[in-house]
Design a protein around this motif. Structure first.
Motif, PDB file in Angstrom:
ATOM      1  N   PHE A 149       0.682   7.759   9.171  1.00  0.00           N
ATOM      2  CA  PHE A 149      -0.365   7.637   8.178  1.00  0.00           C
ATOM      3  C   PHE A 149      -1.543   7.147   8.525  1.00  0.00           C
ATOM      4  CE2 PHE A 149       0.984   3.121   9.127  1.00  0.00           C
ATOM      5  CZ  PHE A 149       0.035   2.495   9.026  1.00  0.00           C
ATOM      6  N   THR A 150      -1.852   6.961   9.933  1.00  0.00           N
ATOM      7  CA  THR A 150      -2.905   6.392  10.542  1.00  0.00           C
ATOM      8  C   THR A 150      -3.819   7.802  10.558  1.00  0.00           C
ATOM      9  OG1 THR A 150      -1.791   6.383  12.356  1.00  0.00           O
ATOM     10  CG2 THR A 150      -2.164   4.387  11.516  1.00  0.00           C
ATOM     11  N   GLU A 151      -3.316   9.073  10.795  1.00  0.00           N
ATOM     12  CA  GLU A 151      -3.952  10.093  11.095  1.00  0.00           C
ATOM     13  C   GLU A 151      -4.453  10.942   9.645  1.00  0.00           C
ATOM     14  OE1 GLU A 151      -1.817  12.383  14.058  1.00  0.00           O
ATOM     15  OE2 GLU A 151      -1.800  10.677  15.506  1.00  0.00           O
ATOM     16  N   GLY A 152      -3.649  10.742   8.795  1.00  0.00           N
ATOM     17  CA  GLY A 152      -3.669  11.669   7.625  1.00  0.00           C
ATOM     18  C   GLY A 152      -3.081  13.179   7.997  1.00  0.00           C
ATOM     19  N   CYS A 153      -3.490  14.074   7.286  1.00  0.00           N
ATOM     20  CA  CYS A 153      -2.731  15.171   7.338  1.00  0.00           C
ATOM     21  C   CYS A 153      -3.428  16.332   7.941  1.00  0.00           C
ATOM     22  CB  CYS A 153      -2.222  15.569   6.203  1.00  0.00           C
ATOM     23  SG  CYS A 153      -3.521  16.326   4.996  1.00  0.00           S
ATOM     24  N   PRO A 154      -4.069  16.606   9.127  1.00  0.00           N
ATOM     25  CA  PRO A 154      -5.173  15.254   9.359  1.00  0.00           C
ATOM     26  C   PRO A 154      -6.200  15.284   8.707  1.00  0.00           C
ATOM     27  CG  PRO A 154      -5.477  17.199  10.838  1.00  0.00           C
ATOM     28  CD  PRO A 154      -4.487  17.725   9.825  1.00  0.00           C
ATOM     29  N   PRO A 161       0.924  -1.277  -0.043  1.00  0.00           N
ATOM     30  CA  PRO A 161      -0.046  -0.113   0.140  1.00  0.00           C
ATOM     31  C   PRO A 161       0.941   1.332  -0.084  1.00  0.00           C
ATOM     32  CG  PRO A 161       0.007  -1.000   2.167  1.00  0.00           C
ATOM     33  CD  PRO A 161       0.840  -2.217   1.308  1.00  0.00           C
ATOM     34  N   HIS A 162       0.253   2.445  -0.622  1.00  0.00           N
ATOM     35  CA  HIS A 162       0.892   3.678  -0.651  1.00  0.00           C
ATOM     36  C   HIS A 162      -0.026   4.664  -0.259  1.00  0.00           C
ATOM     37  CE1 HIS A 162       4.713   2.166  -2.257  1.00  0.00           C
ATOM     38  NE2 HIS A 162       4.075   1.214  -2.842  1.00  0.00           N
ATOM     39  N   THR A 163       0.358   5.992   0.057  1.00  0.00           N
ATOM     40  CA  THR A 163      -0.346   7.149  -0.013  1.00  0.00           C
ATOM     41  C   THR A 163      -0.188   8.105  -1.111  1.00  0.00           C
ATOM     42  OG1 THR A 163       0.540   8.624   1.550  1.00  0.00           O
ATOM     43  CG2 THR A 163      -0.834   6.963   2.508  1.00  0.00           C
ATOM     44  N   VAL A 164      -1.126   9.072  -1.646  1.00  0.00           N
ATOM     45  CA  VAL A 164      -0.594  10.090  -2.422  1.00  0.00           C
ATOM     46  C   VAL A 164      -0.893  11.451  -1.581  1.00  0.00           C
ATOM     47  CG1 VAL A 164      -1.376  11.739  -4.523  1.00  0.00           C
ATOM     48  CG2 VAL A 164      -1.347   9.016  -4.526  1.00  0.00           C
ATOM     49  N   LEU A 184       3.091   8.494   2.847  1.00  0.00           N
ATOM     50  CA  LEU A 184       3.169   8.724   4.163  1.00  0.00           C
ATOM     51  C   LEU A 184       3.926   7.549   4.835  1.00  0.00           C
ATOM     52  CD1 LEU A 184      -0.130  10.532   5.443  1.00  0.00           C
ATOM     53  CD2 LEU A 184       2.083  11.804   5.203  1.00  0.00           C
ATOM     54  N   ILE A 185       3.978   6.632   4.178  1.00  0.00           N
ATOM     55  CA  ILE A 185       4.420   5.179   4.627  1.00  0.00           C
ATOM     56  C   ILE A 185       5.789   4.947   4.140  1.00  0.00           C
ATOM     57  CG2 ILE A 185       2.597   4.122   5.782  1.00  0.00           C
ATOM     58  CD1 ILE A 185       2.117   2.521   3.459  1.00  0.00           C
ATOM     59  N   HIS A 186       6.359   5.424   2.879  1.00  0.00           N
ATOM     60  CA  HIS A 186       7.548   5.182   2.533  1.00  0.00           C
ATOM     61  C   HIS A 186       8.304   6.281   2.433  1.00  0.00           C
ATOM     62  CE1 HIS A 186       5.154   1.756   1.195  1.00  0.00           C
ATOM     63  NE2 HIS A 186       6.013   1.093   1.612  1.00  0.00           N
ATOM     64  N   ARG A 187       9.569   6.536   3.539  1.00  0.00           N
ATOM     65  CA  ARG A 187      10.660   7.373   3.322  1.00  0.00           C
ATOM     66  C   ARG A 187      11.349   7.317   1.967  1.00  0.00           C
ATOM     67  NH1 ARG A 187      13.706   5.687   8.674  1.00  0.00           N
ATOM     68  NH2 ARG A 187      15.205   5.226   7.311  1.00  0.00           N
ATOM     69  N   ASN A 188      11.506   8.515   1.393  1.00  0.00           N
ATOM     70  CA  ASN A 188      12.190   8.669   0.163  1.00  0.00           C
ATOM     71  C   ASN A 188      11.248   8.314  -1.069  1.00  0.00           C
ATOM     72  OD1 ASN A 188      14.606   7.778   2.139  1.00  0.00           O
ATOM     73  ND2 ASN A 188      15.274   9.146   0.412  1.00  0.00           N
ATOM     74  N   MET A 189      10.055   8.402  -0.805  1.00  0.00           N
ATOM     75  CA  MET A 189       9.119   8.044  -1.935  1.00  0.00           C
ATOM     76  C   MET A 189       8.418   9.472  -2.116  1.00  0.00           C
ATOM     77  SD  MET A 189       5.907   5.386  -2.396  1.00  0.00           S
ATOM     78  CE  MET A 189       4.726   5.454  -3.445  1.00  0.00           C
ATOM     79  N   SER A 216      -4.462  10.977   0.385  1.00  0.00           N
ATOM     80  CA  SER A 216      -5.547   9.828   0.162  1.00  0.00           C
ATOM     81  C   SER A 216      -5.380   8.924   1.562  1.00  0.00           C
ATOM     82  CB  SER A 216      -4.891   9.183  -0.991  1.00  0.00           C
ATOM     83  OG  SER A 216      -3.927   8.226  -0.523  1.00  0.00           O
ATOM     84  N   PRO A 217      -6.327   8.018   1.664  1.00  0.00           N
ATOM     85  CA  PRO A 217      -6.000   7.149   2.853  1.00  0.00           C
ATOM     86  C   PRO A 217      -5.117   5.940   2.156  1.00  0.00           C
ATOM     87  CG  PRO A 217      -8.088   6.871   1.850  1.00  0.00           C
ATOM     88  CD  PRO A 217      -7.626   8.168   1.213  1.00  0.00           C
ATOM     89  N   LEU A 218      -4.710   5.167   2.904  1.00  0.00           N
ATOM     90  CA  LEU A 218      -4.081   3.993   2.201  1.00  0.00           C
ATOM     91  C   LEU A 218      -4.640   3.429   0.987  1.00  0.00           C
ATOM     92  CD1 LEU A 218      -2.439   1.295   4.877  1.00  0.00           C
ATOM     93  CD2 LEU A 218      -1.346   3.321   3.746  1.00  0.00           C
ATOM     94  N   LEU A 219      -3.799   3.280  -0.110  1.00  0.00           N
ATOM     95  CA  LEU A 219      -4.403   2.992  -1.346  1.00  0.00           C
ATOM     96  C   LEU A 219      -3.905   1.548  -1.711  1.00  0.00           C
ATOM     97  CD1 LEU A 219      -3.748   6.208  -3.531  1.00  0.00           C
ATOM     98  CD2 LEU A 219      -5.964   5.495  -2.481  1.00  0.00           C
ATOM     99  N   PHE A 220      -4.791   0.798  -1.959  1.00  0.00           N
ATOM    100  CA  PHE A 220      -4.450  -0.805  -2.357  1.00  0.00           C
ATOM    101  C   PHE A 220      -4.483  -0.931  -4.043  1.00  0.00           C
ATOM    102  CE2 PHE A 220      -5.744  -0.463   2.160  1.00  0.00           C
ATOM    103  CZ  PHE A 220      -4.572  -1.102   2.602  1.00  0.00           C
ATOM    104  N   GLN A 221      -4.013  -2.184  -4.386  1.00  0.00           N
ATOM    105  CA  GLN A 221      -3.852  -2.327  -5.648  1.00  0.00           C
ATOM    106  C   GLN A 221      -4.899  -2.225  -6.474  1.00  0.00           C
ATOM    107  OE1 GLN A 221      -2.394  -6.260  -6.128  1.00  0.00           O
ATOM    108  NE2 GLN A 221      -1.299  -5.699  -8.051  1.00  0.00           N
TER     109      GLN A 221
END
Ligand SMILES: [Cu+2]
Length: 340
Positions: free
Chosen positions: A102-107, A87-90, A148-153, A124-129
């Motif tokens: 990532f659990t709180e959003g921005c907020p 999963p990822h977020t935008v 929000l869940i991957h540094r350097n992305m 976005s919330p966590l996005l799945f395939q």
């Protein structure tokens, strides 16, 4: 009666019908232009981009916005589509905003789509395939895009005034996305999972950060280097996470609710590595997140060294299966066979 073409009324009629014909031909164009004047958003373009890439066995994950740099006009929108199982977020934060969990959003989260002009964050919330997320950019500016869940992305969206010309078209971005994805998944270094390890040592993932003009992305191998290792009762096995970003866990038995901290039966060795002892294959022990330290920056407080290492001593013979609690769905599983 012969028709006299030179008769004024016939001439007028011919001219009129000619004008009508021209008008009929131009009518769609006329309504299009009138529409643009009344609703300028009709002119705005819709761009497409991809999130993430993965190998067929899911073990190699490209943690990336593809492409990670796009030039558009104010009023345009971009739709991101999720390719991988990870999963990822935008996420677009405001300048200088502290990155939230990532659990709180921005907020909070926007579902499906959002508008971003730099003044209020959007995520976005966590996005799945297969899921999509669209963002409209009504105002010019250069905006950083993160997960929000991957540094350097990270990536950059350059929003230009409609009077400026754009350097690339959608076909260019499709091509770049494909090339970047291919390069990430073919990365040689990340496949070298079995190098420089002591006896009874297992590499826990590996990866690499790749920088581009618009930001950075990475590739992570979500696999244990030796998924099956054989030792003797009394031996200690050592797991080391060599990924520059991605955390992993080594989890025997029951998976904990919160994967971040180690289980209460884990101690810390003199060199900082975590250490557990298993007396039977039905016992549980959980490393917690083992992860490299974040990159330091001059002018900021240095980060403590990462806890990248976990050791388990096996007292009794048996077969001890284990997983990475974060990436077992991608197939990140292993087994320790303990002989007498
Ligand atoms: Cu993992």
């Amino acid at each position: 009666m012969a028709i006299n073409n030179s008769h004024p009324s016939v001439k007028q009629f011919a001219r009129k019908s000619q004008l009508l014909r021209i008008f009929r031909k131009l009518k769609p164009m006329f309504f299009f232009l009138a529409g643009l004047a009344l609703f300028p958003q009709l002119m705005s373009a819709q761009w497409n981009a991809t999130i993430g890439a993965q190998s067929q066995d899911l073990g190699r994950q490209g943690l990336a916005f593809l492409p990670n740099e796009i030039w558009i006009h104010a009023g345009d929108s971009i739709t991101w589509t999720m390719a991988p199982a990870e999963p990822h977020t935008v996420t677009f934060l405001t300048a200088g905003q502290v990155i939230p969990p990532f659990t709180e959003g921005c907020p909070g989260f926007s579902s499906g789509s959002a508008t971003f002009d730099g003044t209020t964050c959007a995520t976005s919330p966590l996005l799945f395939q297969g899921e999509k997320f669209s963002v409209v950019f009504p105002r010019a500016g250069n905006f950083k895009l993160i997960c929000l869940i991957h540094r350097n992305m990270t990536g950059t969206v350059h929003v230009l005034e409609p009077s400026e010309s754009l350097p690339h078209d959608q076909a260019f971005y499709d091509r770049v996305a494909q090339e970047q994805s291919k390069a990430l998944l073919a990365d040689e270094h990340a496949s070298a999972l079995k190098h420089q390890h002591p006896e009874n040592g297992v590499m826990v993932g590996n990866g690499e950060i790749v920088a581009t003009g618009g930001g950075s992305h990475s590739v992570s191998v979500m696999r244990f280097g030796d998924p099956e290792i054989t030792v003797h009762a009394g031996d200690t096995v050592e797991w080391t996470n060599e990924d520059p970003i991605t955390p992993h866990t080594v989890t025997f038995g029951t998976e904990p609710q919160d994967p971040v901290p180690p289980s209460s039966n884990v101690t810390v060795d003199a060199d900082g590595a975590r250490h557990g002892v298993l007396n039977s294959p039905s016992d549980s022990v959980h490393s917690g997140f083992i992860q490299s330290a974040p990159q330091d920056r001059i002018g900021l407080e240095q980060a403590p060294s990462g806890i990248t290492r976990f050791r388990v001593t096996f007292r009794k013979p048996g077969i001890y299966p284990y997983i990475c609690a974060l990436h077992d769905v991608l197939g990140m599983k292993g087994k320790v066979i303990v002989l007498p």
